[in-house]
Design a protein around this motif. Sequence first.
Motif, mmCIF file in Angstrom:
data_model
loop_
_atom_site.group_PDB
_atom_site.id
_atom_site.type_symbol
_atom_site.label_atom_id
_atom_site.label_comp_id
_atom_site.label_asym_id
_atom_site.label_seq_id
_atom_site.Cartn_x
_atom_site.Cartn_y
_atom_site.Cartn_z
ATOM 1 N N LEU A 74 -0.842 -4.395 -0.632
ATOM 2 C CA LEU A 74 0.210 -4.858 0.360
ATOM 3 C C LEU A 74 1.132 -6.043 0.404
ATOM 4 O O LEU A 74 2.089 -6.103 1.188
ATOM 5 C CB LEU A 74 -0.795 -4.003 1.577
ATOM 6 C CG LEU A 74 -0.979 -5.179 3.185
ATOM 7 C CD1 LEU A 74 -0.048 -4.098 3.668
ATOM 8 C CD2 LEU A 74 -1.762 -5.397 3.714
ATOM 9 N N LEU A 75 0.499 -7.246 0.050
ATOM 10 C CA LEU A 75 0.871 -8.790 0.483
ATOM 11 C C LEU A 75 1.868 -8.438 -0.893
ATOM 12 O O LEU A 75 2.852 -9.554 -1.176
ATOM 13 C CB LEU A 75 0.057 -9.704 -0.231
ATOM 14 C CG LEU A 75 -1.297 -9.337 0.997
ATOM 15 C CD1 LEU A 75 -2.454 -10.632 0.492
ATOM 16 C CD2 LEU A 75 -0.455 -9.321 2.289
ATOM 17 N N ARG A 76 1.347 -7.893 -2.226
ATOM 18 C CA ARG A 76 3.041 -7.725 -2.992
ATOM 19 C C ARG A 76 4.560 -7.091 -2.618
ATOM 20 O O ARG A 76 4.588 -6.382 -2.377
ATOM 21 C CB ARG A 76 2.475 -7.509 -4.382
ATOM 22 C CG ARG A 76 2.442 -6.346 -4.491
ATOM 23 C CD ARG A 76 1.800 -5.897 -6.021
ATOM 24 N NE ARG A 76 3.127 -6.762 -7.085
ATOM 25 C CZ ARG A 76 3.073 -6.181 -8.500
ATOM 26 N NH1 ARG A 76 1.986 -5.214 -8.661
ATOM 27 N NH2 ARG A 76 3.295 -6.772 -9.511
ATOM 28 N N ASP A 77 5.550 -8.261 -3.328
ATOM 29 C CA ASP A 77 6.791 -7.575 -2.869
ATOM 30 C C ASP A 77 7.506 -7.202 -1.720
ATOM 31 O O ASP A 77 8.037 -6.186 -1.082
ATOM 32 C CB ASP A 77 6.865 -6.776 -3.685
ATOM 33 C CG ASP A 77 8.545 -6.474 -4.067
ATOM 34 O OD1 ASP A 77 9.519 -6.934 -4.100
ATOM 35 O OD2 ASP A 77 8.809 -5.006 -4.179
ATOM 36 N N ARG A 78 7.007 -8.550 -0.640
ATOM 37 C CA ARG A 78 7.232 -8.046 0.282
ATOM 38 C C ARG A 78 8.683 -8.746 1.020
ATOM 39 O O ARG A 78 8.704 -9.829 0.404
ATOM 40 C CB ARG A 78 5.994 -8.796 1.339
ATOM 41 C CG ARG A 78 4.768 -8.269 1.506
ATOM 42 C CD ARG A 78 3.503 -8.627 2.304
ATOM 43 N NE ARG A 78 3.769 -8.093 3.918
ATOM 44 C CZ ARG A 78 3.992 -7.114 3.852
ATOM 45 N NH1 ARG A 78 2.699 -6.457 3.669
ATOM 46 N NH2 ARG A 78 4.548 -6.153 5.863
ATOM 47 N N ARG A 79 9.144 -8.481 1.818
ATOM 48 C CA ARG A 79 11.082 -8.898 2.243
ATOM 49 C C ARG A 79 10.903 -8.398 3.406
ATOM 50 O O ARG A 79 10.447 -7.788 4.329
ATOM 51 C CB ARG A 79 11.608 -7.406 1.199
ATOM 52 C CG ARG A 79 11.398 -7.767 -0.703
ATOM 53 C CD ARG A 79 12.185 -6.961 -1.159
ATOM 54 N NE ARG A 79 11.667 -6.952 -2.795
ATOM 55 C CZ ARG A 79 12.594 -7.602 -3.629
ATOM 56 N NH1 ARG A 79 13.731 -9.106 -2.840
ATOM 57 N NH2 ARG A 79 12.532 -7.521 -4.771
ATOM 58 N N ALA A 80 11.868 -9.432 3.660
ATOM 59 C CA ALA A 80 12.642 -9.503 4.821
ATOM 60 C C ALA A 80 14.068 -9.608 4.610
ATOM 61 O O ALA A 80 14.443 -10.270 4.277
ATOM 62 C CB ALA A 80 11.281 -10.326 6.080
ATOM 63 N N CYS A 81 14.233 -9.277 5.698
ATOM 64 C CA CYS A 81 16.091 -9.113 6.197
ATOM 65 C C CYS A 81 15.996 -9.801 7.807
ATOM 66 O O CYS A 81 15.187 -10.340 8.669
ATOM 67 C CB CYS A 81 17.262 -8.259 5.948
ATOM 68 S SG CYS A 81 16.760 -6.646 6.833
#
Length: 675
Positions: free
Chosen positions: A21-28
């Motif tokens: 759930l926590l890994r490779d979280r991205r945002a823009c």
Amino acid sequence: MLQNKLLRHLPKCLVTWIFQLLRDRRACVEVNGVRSRDRPFRAGLPQGSVLAPTLYTLWAADLIEELRKVPRTDCYMYADDTATVSAGPNIQMALYRAQQSADMMARWATKNKMNIAGHKTQILVLSQWAPDAKNVTLKVAGSDVTATSHVKLLGVTLDRLLHFGEHCASLRRKVRPRTAQLRKLTGHSWGLREHHLRTVANGYVRGALEYAAAAWLPAASPSHVELVDRELRAAARAVTGCPMSTPTHGLMAEAGMATAEMRRTTLATRMVMRAASLPPDDPLRAVATATQHSRLSAVRGWRELGRNTLRDLGALDVPVEPSLAATLPPWTPTEGVSIAPTAGPACARGRSDESRRTAAEDLLEKLPGAERAIWIWSDGSATGGVTSGGGGAHITLPNGNTEEVRTPAGVYCSSTRAELVALRDALAKIVEIEQEDAAPAGGDDPIIACLDSRAALMTLESGPAAQTTQLGATIWQQLLLLVERGRPVHLQWVPAHCGLAGNERADAIAKEAAGMDQSNAPIDTRSATRAAARSARRQWQRAWPDGWYKEIFGEEHLPGPVNGDNRMAAVDTHQLRAGHWSQSAQYLHRIGRRPTDTCQGCADTECPAARCLVCGEEADTPRHVLLRCPCLCGTRLHALGNMHGRPPDLRRDDVVAAFAAGFRSFQSRSATPRQ
């Protein structure tokens, strides 16, 4: 690193799920249709995630274990705020242990790639000897931190002697703007109604004053409790419109607000009961049950005050109902359970008993499966609706056999809780009968339970996930168990005391149960808290000075909010009953607002300047205006049925408002010169 820490406390499958759930979280970010490129987050947790507090607690679990190795050092953590308390036989040893704790936290932070904000760290010396708190400095993460006279921890300001004087002073600064905003809602032509004003005062003003009050208010000194009471009185004056000179007991009673002294007793009792309802290994329960000798005889904490209150109530050694550890999930299926808290207009309270009984019997006969159902008639009884509760149930099986259930519901118990206790034990009895295979053939026969408490049914109607007490959750578990075994359950409200045979029998059984031994019946936190509040209110009323207000309400009654849209009438009602009416010539002369050539102002009711402007016979005190003025004989005759009223008659708001309006009318006539 997080994964390795979680594996020490959680199953591997759950750790893997959290890690994914926590890994490779991205945002823009998108502005005016232009979207930025994705940015990966290599640290931190999703903003607002419900997992964040729990994950941080697991992350910092090893820090707590390390800090506990320091002798006589306790660690307290809430979210990311960490506090340590180090003790010693002298200030030097206590400071040495505190420095050990600070060094240990700094090493832990470095190891876990975190930074400690040394400039935000606070130090407070708790000592009865003032020189111990002078020139105290610790080094935290390379920064020198000097002890201060007080620190703020989770919104509560602590001082050296734990008298909470600085905290009470800061509360006054915080609450005064709120009280000013409350006053702006009291306009005569457009302001809020009084019950709304009471709601705002208790929620907006009292709520701020009582933040975490269960922890600090019982230990606060009387002089500092008085600071809180001053702000409560200011809010009460805004609600009632009473002047500052109004006696305190009349002011607070008219506003429907409890004093700080009353609240400290209630809050301490609630804290002790909540702690007693927790599991035996819970830290708060260990603190509540520990015996700690007080170093200051004049200072009492919530633990001692709560115990003393429960001892006075006779409930110190009574079992406590465990708190609900976990609610049923919201997706729990409830098919097969139906709840009807109403029975139609034909059973309304205004109709005759015979018509209500006939309508209820017709309704019950038309229920699906009524001819082959297991019938439960349950009822609860409590003396005065608050003490010596008992639950009773009459069960009729399809084969004609009957069972009766009698259960004491607690020395302090509401009627609603007694109803729920009766239903719980009746359902448990049916489960027991089925387990013994004593039920008749036809396992899908419905179960119809008839209760005369809408409050109990509405509590259950909110669903299994909405239950906040162990009692409500247990009832829903029993309902779902019976449904799982193929028995649909219907809970139906029926009118009380209208001649329904089953309801009358259940009522008799409940009264018998209320007379049973209550020493082993557990009480819940809410019932004990309300009992403490009632006890504090009775003690407060008994302490009222003899006089006008006590003649009106005695020691058993309190006024409610004045209904209606006329704010002026409500203010007149409060002021006249409380004893200081701003339209009285005697009151205006006493405060110097109506001076004469011979007397600038005095409290003597025999002074000529204090005489009634309408009749001129005596000073126009509230007693004269409401009970003696001959000009209001007609008004008294119309409102009371006689010309000689008594102080208890003034409990009615409409009567006092009518007298005030009549007196104002006569004042206006006497002030207008005749042509």
